[in-house]
Scaffold this motif. Structure first.
Motif, PDB file in Angstrom:
ATOM      1  N   VAL A   1       0.828  -1.206   0.000  1.00  0.00           N
ATOM      2  CA  VAL A   1       0.000   0.000   0.000  1.00  0.00           C
ATOM      3  C   VAL A   1       0.865   1.259   0.000  1.00  0.00           C
ATOM      4  N   ALA A   2       2.005   1.178   0.688  1.00  0.00           N
ATOM      5  CA  ALA A   2       2.897   2.343   0.774  1.00  0.00           C
ATOM      6  C   ALA A   2       3.778   2.480  -0.459  1.00  0.00           C
ATOM      7  N   GLY A   3       3.540   1.622  -1.426  1.00  0.00           N
ATOM      8  CA  GLY A   3       4.335   1.695  -2.634  1.00  0.00           C
ATOM      9  C   GLY A   3       5.607   0.889  -2.582  1.00  0.00           C
ATOM     10  N   VAL A   4       5.755   0.046  -1.539  1.00  0.00           N
ATOM     11  CA  VAL A   4       6.941  -0.795  -1.442  1.00  0.00           C
ATOM     12  C   VAL A   4       6.861  -1.876  -2.502  1.00  0.00           C
TER      13      VAL A   4
ATOM     14  N   VAL B   1      21.165   6.397   2.215  1.00  0.00           N
ATOM     15  CA  VAL B   1      20.682   5.222   1.494  1.00  0.00           C
ATOM     16  C   VAL B   1      19.480   5.537   0.611  1.00  0.00           C
ATOM     17  N   HIS B   2      18.957   6.760   0.716  1.00  0.00           N
ATOM     18  CA  HIS B   2      17.767   7.170  -0.045  1.00  0.00           C
ATOM     19  C   HIS B   2      16.583   6.245   0.279  1.00  0.00           C
ATOM     20  N   ALA B   3      16.315   6.100   1.570  1.00  0.00           N
ATOM     21  CA  ALA B   3      15.242   5.199   2.006  1.00  0.00           C
ATOM     22  C   ALA B   3      13.895   5.664   1.463  1.00  0.00           C
ATOM     23  N   ALA B   4      13.094   4.703   1.002  1.00  0.00           N
ATOM     24  CA  ALA B   4      11.754   5.002   0.507  1.00  0.00           C
ATOM     25  C   ALA B   4      10.731   5.014   1.632  1.00  0.00           C
ATOM     26  N   LEU B   5      11.050   4.328   2.749  1.00  0.00           N
ATOM     27  CA  LEU B   5      10.114   4.202   3.858  1.00  0.00           C
ATOM     28  C   LEU B   5      10.898   3.840   5.105  1.00  0.00           C
ATOM     29  N   LEU B   6      10.485   4.406   6.238  1.00  0.00           N
ATOM     30  CA  LEU B   6      11.031   4.026   7.538  1.00  0.00           C
ATOM     31  C   LEU B   6       9.936   3.307   8.317  1.00  0.00           C
TER      32      LEU B   6
END
Length: 521
Positions: A56-59, A108-113
């Motif tokens: 859902v979060a685009g992962v 790391v340019h994280a997409a989500l934490l």
């Protein structure tokens, strides 16, 4: 692949490891943590649910997802959920400060934490510092305490339902499984790339060395955000064996699990094993571990010889091992059969690994010390987004560990020391350049040198030598308080020593190897 990812001609694909375990042995215990017990089938259900929520979060494929959480069943499910999505795990050390974590997230340019409830305060501080970074909370479901779920948060605090996914039914051994930040001796840490192939071949090499039994049970008391902990989770689904997971290390709980829960293998560092043996024998000097414990993997730096001799006297099958994040945990391990014959050795390389000892770019004869180089499918392909650092780490296809050791006439490795400046404190890496940088940010400090000091409990602890600006006056307590605001606790110097000059070479470079001579007697 079902994900639609383009396939290279030489791609090696394997069935999803957890899915295969759930098919072959659905009722077999996969993970036990406290009161939670999941079979492989139950773990697979948890993983599928989490993967749908994360989608859902685009992962999705190659999304870099950071996890700030303590050991627990949900951590296990989360790791495998990312595999199902083809996403990349970025495990964060929960002992780091907010400043340190934010730097890694940005680097790391994280997409989500994703964080768990225990890290809620830290996550809130990160949200203030990095307001554009999406966050989610990993927690147990209110309606079913034995289930875990991800609550996805927008800036307005909204939550979302599960989504449909196309699961990755195959694992590409060349694909990145994780990016793990590792300490070096220069400046900031680097994100080491961990591939599925590294995990696979490390598990195969370990099994060929230590043996494999279907009824094996591996006790995981190391943090899962370290490669030593994460690799246990991967071996569990590759081998199809059980894992008993502890939320944190406690010597009494560990000993109880060994004595009552059928633990056959455990991974620890020297300070942990010392505490376990003290607890084991404090009431009965003749106390022993049961014969079901067939291997104690001992890593985290060279083990003290008295500890190894105590293990021998208590008939504890301690197998000293040498490895690092870039080698996916074990690279060299002493087989239990050689524990007494080669006391103090780290053993021979695991079958997929090649090892050589070099000095000034030349191989050295047996018995002579040099730098340890490694090569093989368990070695990292490099550092994420750091082509220069990657190039510096390799020489003719061999990875330079920077660690010192020698080979005996039988090809057994003896590790003399870790990287020349690196401090190993209780199994945690502390690199002086980062500590020095923080101390130098205090206005009164002109120069700083940091080195390790021997410590009976932790192996080493960092200490700092400080030169103040002319006319400046302060005390050690003030500088240490400044350090605590910017560094994880294990990185904060145990002591501050004020000096008039620091040892430097003719070009002005700090000679850290000379610092221990300045320690008071």
């Amino acid at each position: 692949m079902t994900s639609g990812k383009s396939i290279r001609d030489n791609t090696v694909l394997l069935p999803n490891w957890l899915t295969r375990c759930a098919e072959n042995a659905p009722a077999h215990l996969a993970v036990q943590c406290g009161a939670t017990r999941w079979s492989f089938a139950e773990l697979a259900e948890q993983v599928d649910r989490l993967a749908r929520q994360l989608a859902v979060a685009g992962v999705g494929e190659e999304s870099r997802v950071a996890l700030l959480a303590a050991n627990g069943p949900a951590y296990v499910a989360f790791v495998h959920a990312l595999t199902l999505l083809g996403a990349i795990l970025v495990p964060l050390n929960i002992r780091l400060t907010v400043d340190e974590i934010c730097w890694q997230l940005s680097d790391v340019h994280a997409a989500l934490l994703v964080s768990d409830a225990r890290m809620a305060d830290r996550a809130n501080e990160i949200r203030v510092a990095l307001p554009e970074l999406p966050q989610a909370v990993l927690q147990t479901a209110a309606h079913a305490p034995d289930q875990c779920e991800v609550t996805l948060l927008t800036r307005r605090g909204e939550t979302y339902p599960e989504a449909g996914i196309v699961p990755h039914s195959l694992i590409d051994l060349d694909a990145t499984q994780a990016i793990m930040y590792t300490s070096g001796t220069t400046g900031r840490p680097k994100g080491a790339i961990i591939t599925y192939g590294m995990q696979w071949w490390n598990a195969i090499g370990s099994a060929l060395n230590l043996g494999h039994r279907p009824d094996d049970c591996w006790l995981a008391c190391l943090p899962l955000f370290h490669i030593g902990g994460l690799s246990i989770l991967m071996r569990s689904v590759i081998y199809g064996i059980s894992v008993i997971l502890l939320e944190k290390f406690d010597e009494y709980t560990v000993n109880q699990a060994i004595q009552q829960d059928g633990v056959t293998i455990i991974s620890v560092v020297a300070v942990m094993l010392q505490r376990m043996l003290t607890a084991l024998t404090e009431k009965d000097r003749q106390a022993r571990y049961p014969a079901t414990l067939r291997c104690v993997l001992l890593g985290g730096g060279p083990a003290p010889r008295p500890l190894l001799e105590q293990c021998a006297s208590l008939h504890i099958p301690a197998a000293q091992t040498y490895g690092l994040t870039e080698s996916c945990s074990q690279a060299v391990t002493l087989a239990p059969a050689d524990a007494l014959r080669k006391l103090g050795s780290a053993g021979r390389p695991l079958l997929p690994v090649r090892l050589r000892i070099m000095h000034e770019n030349q191989p050295v004869p047996d018995g002579e010390p040099g730098v340890i180089y490694l090569q093989g499918p368990t070695i990292t392909p490099g550092y994420a987004d750091r082509p220069e650092a990657t190039a510096e780490a390799f020489q003719d296809g061999w990875f330079c560990t920077g660690d010192l050791g020698y080979l005996d006439e039988d090809g057994y490795l003896y590790v003399l020391d870790r990287r020349s400046d690196l401090i190993i404190s209780g199994g945690e890496n502390v690199y002086p350049a980062e500590v020095e940088s923080v101390l130098l940010s205090y206005p009164a400090v002109a120069e700083v040198g940091v080195c390790g000091q021997a410590d009976l409990r932790w192996g080493q602890v960092p200490v700092a030598f400080v030169k103040l600006h002319p006319g400046q006056h302060t005390d050690a307590a003030v500088i240490l308080e400044h350090a605590r605001q910017h560094l994880a606790g294990y990185k904060v110097p145990r002591a501050i020593h004020f000096v008039d000059e620091l040892p430097r070479n003719s070009s002005g470079k700090l000679l850290r190897r000379e610092l221990p001579r300045l320690l008071p007697l």
